[in-house]
Scaffold this motif. Sequence first.
Motif, PDB file in Angstrom:
ATOM      1  N   ASN A  71      -4.986   0.016 -17.280  1.00 51.77           N
ATOM      2  CA  ASN A  71      -4.506   0.375 -18.606  1.00 51.77           C
ATOM      3  C   ASN A  71      -3.944   1.784 -18.539  1.00 51.77           C
TER       4      ASN A  71
ATOM      5  N   GLU B 254     -10.001   1.721 -17.591  1.00 48.30           N
ATOM      6  CA  GLU B 254     -10.004   0.290 -17.874  1.00 48.30           C
ATOM      7  C   GLU B 254      -9.113  -0.418 -16.870  1.00 48.30           C
TER       8      GLU B 254
ATOM      9  N   TRP C 169      -6.906  -5.125 -24.058  1.00 50.58           N
ATOM     10  CA  TRP C 169      -5.831  -4.148 -23.954  1.00 50.58           C
ATOM     11  C   TRP C 169      -4.605  -4.754 -23.276  1.00 50.58           C
TER      12      TRP C 169
ATOM     13  N   GLN D 244      -0.808  -5.551 -24.986  1.00 49.90           N
ATOM     14  CA  GLN D 244       0.408  -5.002 -24.377  1.00 49.90           C
ATOM     15  C   GLN D 244       1.405  -6.116 -24.046  1.00 49.90           C
TER      16      GLN D 244
END
Length: 147
Positions: free
Chosen positions: A102, A108, A119, A123
């Motif tokens: 990330n 992450e 996440w 995205q």
Amino acid sequence: MANPRLPPKQVIRVKKQITRVKNMTKQDLKSMSVDELWSLHERVTLALARKITDEKSQLDHRLRQLGLSASGNAKNLSASGSAKKLNHARRPYPQVFPKYRNPAQPAETWAGRGKQPRWLTAQLRSGKKLDDFRIQPASGRARRSAR
């Protein structure tokens, strides 16, 4: 085998009731009142509980004879392994290195296995591609072996 918890007269009465239940038809159940049905239910529940505890104690006794405890741990197994273990440990898996990171929070990461993290799905929904988050290998040699 007589049940040691019941007096002999009760044992005989229970056995008679059991034989009466064996000979019972659906019509007999329909003609019984709610109180009689409930009493029958309680007797059946009690008889089942006794039979289950008796059977469990017999199985525990048999396990102790074989040298195993009820939890499945082997106590005195021979080196030849004549008795099988009941618990099997998971085989060791190699460590899987992360492939995606990330950019907003570099701690992450995701190895590419299992469900995608939130996440990453957020995205990808916003239009980015999976390769945008790929962690680049440290050297060209590692890149060649990955192909």
